[in-house]
Enzyme design. Structure first.
Site, PDB file in Angstrom:
ATOM      1  N   ARG A  63       1.100  -1.294  -0.181  1.00  0.00           N
ATOM      2  CA  ARG A  63       0.381  -0.186   0.158  1.00  0.00           C
ATOM      3  C   ARG A  63       0.120   0.906   0.302  1.00  0.00           C
ATOM      4  O   ARG A  63       0.135   2.189   0.340  1.00  0.00           O
ATOM      5  CB  ARG A  63      -0.991   0.228   1.640  1.00  0.00           C
ATOM      6  CG  ARG A  63      -1.867  -1.154   0.958  1.00  0.00           C
ATOM      7  CD  ARG A  63      -3.441  -1.113   2.194  1.00  0.00           C
ATOM      8  NE  ARG A  63      -4.337  -2.261   1.560  1.00  0.00           N
ATOM      9  CZ  ARG A  63      -4.278  -3.046   2.826  1.00  0.00           C
ATOM     10  NH1 ARG A  63      -3.374  -3.154   2.950  1.00  0.00           N
ATOM     11  NH2 ARG A  63      -5.054  -3.748   1.536  1.00  0.00           N
TER      12      ARG A  63
ATOM     13  N   GLU B 198      13.373  17.858 -24.687  1.00  0.00           N
ATOM     14  CA  GLU B 198      12.372  18.181 -23.898  1.00  0.00           C
ATOM     15  C   GLU B 198      13.121  19.789 -22.722  1.00  0.00           C
ATOM     16  O   GLU B 198      11.798  20.455 -21.991  1.00  0.00           O
ATOM     17  CB  GLU B 198      11.851  17.277 -22.948  1.00  0.00           C
ATOM     18  CG  GLU B 198      11.934  15.730 -23.014  1.00  0.00           C
ATOM     19  CD  GLU B 198      10.324  15.495 -22.944  1.00  0.00           C
ATOM     20  OE1 GLU B 198       9.605  16.640 -22.927  1.00  0.00           O
ATOM     21  OE2 GLU B 198       9.908  14.769 -23.832  1.00  0.00           O
TER      22      GLU B 198
ATOM     23  N   LYS C 143      10.088  22.905 -14.124  1.00  0.00           N
ATOM     24  CA  LYS C 143       9.042  21.384 -14.164  1.00  0.00           C
ATOM     25  C   LYS C 143       9.166  21.142 -12.267  1.00  0.00           C
ATOM     26  O   LYS C 143       7.470  21.480 -11.751  1.00  0.00           O
ATOM     27  CB  LYS C 143       9.047  20.498 -14.380  1.00  0.00           C
ATOM     28  CG  LYS C 143       8.470  18.813 -14.287  1.00  0.00           C
ATOM     29  CD  LYS C 143       8.727  18.434 -14.965  1.00  0.00           C
ATOM     30  CE  LYS C 143       7.456  17.060 -14.776  1.00  0.00           C
ATOM     31  NZ  LYS C 143       8.055  16.113 -15.023  1.00  0.00           N
TER      32      LYS C 143
ATOM     33  N   GLU D  65      -2.683  17.639 -12.661  1.00  0.00           N
ATOM     34  CA  GLU D  65      -2.558  18.420 -14.037  1.00  0.00           C
ATOM     35  C   GLU D  65      -3.958  18.226 -15.024  1.00  0.00           C
ATOM     36  O   GLU D  65      -4.695  17.997 -15.828  1.00  0.00           O
ATOM     37  CB  GLU D  65      -2.060  17.194 -15.261  1.00  0.00           C
ATOM     38  CG  GLU D  65      -1.908  17.489 -16.521  1.00  0.00           C
ATOM     39  CD  GLU D  65      -1.144  16.550 -17.450  1.00  0.00           C
ATOM     40  OE1 GLU D  65      -0.168  15.841 -17.121  1.00  0.00           O
ATOM     41  OE2 GLU D  65      -2.017  16.415 -18.906  1.00  0.00           O
TER      42      GLU D  65
ATOM     43  N   ASN E  50       2.913  19.773 -21.826  1.00  0.00           N
ATOM     44  CA  ASN E  50       2.421  18.164 -22.810  1.00  0.00           C
ATOM     45  C   ASN E  50       2.992  19.253 -24.330  1.00  0.00           C
ATOM     46  O   ASN E  50       2.230  18.506 -25.711  1.00  0.00           O
ATOM     47  CB  ASN E  50       1.318  17.987 -23.149  1.00  0.00           C
ATOM     48  CG  ASN E  50       0.926  17.047 -21.733  1.00  0.00           C
ATOM     49  OD1 ASN E  50       1.660  16.311 -21.815  1.00  0.00           O
ATOM     50  ND2 ASN E  50      -0.037  17.498 -21.519  1.00  0.00           N
TER      51      ASN E  50
ATOM     52  N   HIS F  34       3.699  17.666 -27.604  1.00  0.00           N
ATOM     53  CA  HIS F  34       3.812  15.662 -27.555  1.00  0.00           C
ATOM     54  C   HIS F  34       2.596  14.982 -27.954  1.00  0.00           C
ATOM     55  O   HIS F  34       1.990  14.260 -28.807  1.00  0.00           O
ATOM     56  CB  HIS F  34       3.471  15.803 -25.989  1.00  0.00           C
ATOM     57  CG  HIS F  34       4.917  15.402 -25.430  1.00  0.00           C
ATOM     58  ND1 HIS F  34       5.595  16.775 -25.366  1.00  0.00           N
ATOM     59  CD2 HIS F  34       5.696  14.437 -24.764  1.00  0.00           C
ATOM     60  CE1 HIS F  34       6.631  16.807 -24.744  1.00  0.00           C
ATOM     61  NE2 HIS F  34       6.823  15.333 -24.271  1.00  0.00           N
TER      62      HIS F  34
HETATM   63  P1  NAD Z   1      14.972   4.107 -20.835  1.00  0.00           P
HETATM   64  O1  NAD Z   1      14.526   4.520 -19.082  1.00  0.00           O
HETATM   65  O2  NAD Z   1      14.568   2.711 -21.594  1.00  0.00           O
HETATM   66  O3  NAD Z   1      16.653   5.145 -20.991  1.00  0.00           O
HETATM   67  C1  NAD Z   1      16.988   4.415 -22.275  1.00  0.00           C
HETATM   68  C2  NAD Z   1      18.273   3.317 -22.502  1.00  0.00           C
HETATM   69  O4  NAD Z   1      19.107   3.909 -21.759  1.00  0.00           O
HETATM   70  C3  NAD Z   1      18.071   2.160 -21.954  1.00  0.00           C
HETATM   71  O5  NAD Z   1      17.941   1.748 -22.677  1.00  0.00           O
HETATM   72  C4  NAD Z   1      18.493   2.591 -20.673  1.00  0.00           C
HETATM   73  O6  NAD Z   1      19.455   1.477 -20.696  1.00  0.00           O
HETATM   74  C5  NAD Z   1      20.032   3.188 -21.276  1.00  0.00           C
HETATM   75  N1  NAD Z   1      20.668   3.938 -20.090  1.00  0.00           N
HETATM   76  C6  NAD Z   1      19.552   4.708 -18.970  1.00  0.00           C
HETATM   77  N2  NAD Z   1      20.800   5.966 -18.567  1.00  0.00           N
HETATM   78  C7  NAD Z   1      21.903   4.948 -19.164  1.00  0.00           C
HETATM   79  C8  NAD Z   1      23.684   6.260 -19.005  1.00  0.00           C
HETATM   80  N3  NAD Z   1      23.961   6.723 -18.008  1.00  0.00           N
HETATM   81  N4  NAD Z   1      24.312   5.349 -20.060  1.00  0.00           N
HETATM   82  C9  NAD Z   1      23.622   4.383 -20.844  1.00  0.00           C
HETATM   83  N5  NAD Z   1      22.599   4.259 -21.416  1.00  0.00           N
HETATM   84  C10 NAD Z   1      22.033   4.689 -20.265  1.00  0.00           C
HETATM   85  O7  NAD Z   1      14.377   5.790 -21.440  1.00  0.00           O
HETATM   86  P2  NAD Z   1      14.494   7.366 -21.371  1.00  0.00           P
HETATM   87  O8  NAD Z   1      14.069   8.270 -22.314  1.00  0.00           O
HETATM   88  O9  NAD Z   1      14.997   7.389 -20.559  1.00  0.00           O
HETATM   89  O10 NAD Z   1      12.571   7.345 -20.636  1.00  0.00           O
HETATM   90  C11 NAD Z   1      11.687   7.161 -21.371  1.00  0.00           C
HETATM   91  C12 NAD Z   1      10.502   6.291 -19.966  1.00  0.00           C
HETATM   92  O11 NAD Z   1       9.867   7.872 -19.799  1.00  0.00           O
HETATM   93  C13 NAD Z   1       9.617   6.395 -21.078  1.00  0.00           C
HETATM   94  O12 NAD Z   1       8.668   5.609 -20.434  1.00  0.00           O
HETATM   95  C14 NAD Z   1       8.203   7.639 -20.985  1.00  0.00           C
HETATM   96  O13 NAD Z   1       6.963   7.446 -20.840  1.00  0.00           O
HETATM   97  C15 NAD Z   1       8.656   8.158 -19.930  1.00  0.00           C
HETATM   98  N6  NAD Z   1       8.696   9.966 -18.896  1.00  0.00           N
HETATM   99  C16 NAD Z   1       8.136  10.144 -17.752  1.00  0.00           C
HETATM  100  C17 NAD Z   1       7.615  10.986 -17.797  1.00  0.00           C
HETATM  101  C18 NAD Z   1       7.202  11.127 -16.113  1.00  0.00           C
HETATM  102  O14 NAD Z   1       6.808  12.338 -15.987  1.00  0.00           O
HETATM  103  N7  NAD Z   1       7.107  10.549 -15.181  1.00  0.00           N
HETATM  104  C19 NAD Z   1       8.010  12.237 -18.260  1.00  0.00           C
HETATM  105  C20 NAD Z   1       8.220  11.960 -19.588  1.00  0.00           C
HETATM  106  C21 NAD Z   1       8.895  10.476 -19.651  1.00  0.00           C
HETATM  107  N1  GLY Z   2       6.143  15.335 -18.576  1.00  0.00           N
HETATM  108  C1  GLY Z   2       4.626  15.212 -18.372  1.00  0.00           C
HETATM  109  C2  GLY Z   2       4.476  15.847 -17.440  1.00  0.00           C
HETATM  110  O1  GLY Z   2       5.209  15.326 -16.443  1.00  0.00           O
HETATM  111  O2  GLY Z   2       3.318  16.010 -16.486  1.00  0.00           O
END
Ligand code: NAD
Ligand code: GLY
Length: 382
Positions: free
Chosen positions: A142, A206, A248, A258, A266, A269
């Site tokens: 939880r 971003e 942010k 939101e 967004n 996006h």
């Molecule tokens: P990811 O976490 O898949 O990382 C991208 C790749 O980089 C992976 O293969 C990872 O293993 C590798 N990696 C990570 N750190 C590394 C490093 N220091 N050196 C080498 N390789 C490394 O992808 P991302 O782009 O970081 O995140 C995308 C995700 O984030 C999506 O699922 C998206 O929906 C989410 N997201 C969430 C929010 C939020 O507000 N929560 C905002 C934007 C995106």
């Molecule tokens: N990346 C969009 C949000 O965090 O709201």
């Protein structure tokens, strides 16, 4: 076992320079306020910092298979040498792993490790790890606390801040999730050195977004220092992560769930997601967002809300960062329109668009029609 830090400064900062580049940003959400620490070399000091922040706690580090090899094993050594009680669990790297069954698998591993309600999760990785480990923390027994340790630029400037957690469904991305704020964010910019160029670009898209929606000063800085930005010069990198996190933090503190202001995040996006999905996810997220930002800038230009000069500045900056802005011909207009109408951000049947109102300002509108979208997309095809 060596306790020498094997990462954290990229070799670009002299050791005595490191602590001078650490920055702190607060996310002032009522009752859940937390700090983001930003700079090179933070992970080398994480053992001592966790010991002071949460003495005697049991931690479970959640990471992906790639980050486990790059950073996880070394970080475990550093934490254990500082006397921290920590175990590591991992999952295969990539968005394909961002699924409920993977979360269940991680939860079962935590039970086996004896994790209870006093355990704290360390989410070490990119946005996939942060979203999934945050989600796991928010539902395990939880709800237990978690700390974000973002290792991609995208995670450092965006996903680790603001508390959106979750997993994907076959029907769409991020359809299951919670709002759960971390206790703290440790963003070590030194770890970005091993990031593939495409992942760096995802984060830069971003950062440009923050310039467009909030800070013309940030946009000016990206233009002036673009060479240092793409080369991850430590002071400039720390500065862009700090400025992005400040923006942010401000936005999510005002609108955590939101209901209003947070929707400006967004920007680019809605069309970006449509382009990404139309390409069957062959176009990476950051590149699709770049195209989406260009398209909404064109819609704003056609409505006389932003000057043509500023739209050309956006195009030039995307070029500097090797972010594509031409929407390929194989992504057809109908598919874009259809996907926009089914975007999960549609409210009461109306699609909300974040448009530019001059550089660094936005306006949310719900009256953009299909013809305007198609005209803007057409303008982005050459
Ligand atoms: P990811 O976490 O898949 O990382 C991208 C790749 O980089 C992976 O293969 C990872 O293993 C590798 N990696 C990570 N750190 C590394 C490093 N220091 N050196 C080498 N390789 C490394 O992808 P991302 O782009 O970081 O995140 C995308 C995700 O984030 C999506 O699922 C998206 O929906 C989410 N997201 C969430 C929010 C939020 O507000 N929560 C905002 C934007 C995106
Ligand atoms: N990346 C969009 C949000 O965090 O709201």
């Amino acid at each position: 076992m060596s306790t020498e830090p094997s990462f954290g400064a990229c070799g670009k900062c002299a050791p005595d320079e490191i602590s001078h580049v650490w920055e702190r940003v607060n996310v002032p959400i009522e009752d859940k306020s937390y700090d983001i620490l930003i700079g090179p070399g933070i992970l080398s000091e994480l053992g001592n910092m966790l010991d002071q922040f949460m003495p005697g706690k049991n931690f479970i580090m959640v990471t992906d298979s790639t980050v486990e090899d790059y950073l996880g094993v070394d970080l475990m050594n550093i934490l254990e040498a500082a006397g921290i009680k920590v175990s590591m669990i991992s999952f295969p790297a990539g968005e394909e792993s961002k699924r409920m069954d993977v979360v269940v698998d991680l939860a079962r591993k935590m039970v086996k490790l004896g994790a209870d309600r006093s355990t704290v999760i360390l989410a070490l990785g990119g946005g996939v790890t942060g979203d999934m480990a945050g989600f796991l923390a928010s539902i395990y027994m939880r709800g237990i606390p978690f700390i974000q340790i973002p290792t991609t630029l995208l995670a450092q400037v965006d996903s680790s801040v603001g508390g959106k957690t979750g997993v994907d469904l076959p029907e769409g991305k991020n359809l299951l999730g919670t709002f759960a704020q971390p206790l703290r964010v440790f963003a070590d910019i030194g770890v970005l050195c091993t990031l593939p160029a495409s992942e760096l670009r995802n984060g830069l898209a971003e950062v440009i977004k923050y310039g467009m929606i909030w800070s013309s000063e940030l946009f000016d800085m990206l233009e002036a220092k673009w060479w240092d930005v793409v080369n991850l010069e430590p002071h400039v990198t720390a500065d862009i992560v700090k400025q992005s996190c400040e923006i942010k933090a401000h936005v999510v503190a005002e609108d955590e769930r939101e209901g209003g202001l947070r929707r400006i995040l967004n920007f680019g996006h809605t069309i970006g997601h449509a382009v990404e999905a139309s390409s069957d996810y062959r176009i990476p997220h950051g590149e699709a967002v770049a195209m989406g930002m260009m398209a909404v800038a064109r819609i704003s230009e056609a409505r006389d809300m932003i000057s043509s000069e500023d739209v050309e500045r956006l195009a030039a900056l995307l070029d500097r960062f090797s972010l594509p802005r031409i929407i390929p011909e194989y992504i057809d207009d109908d598919s874009i329109i259809n996907l926009i109408q089914h975007d999960k951000k549609v409210r009461d049947g109306r699609v909300h668009f974040v448009l530019c109102r001059g550089m660094g300002h936005t306006e949310i509108v719900d009256d953009v029609n299909s013809e305007e979208i198609i005209r803007a997309v057409t303008a982005c095809r050459e």
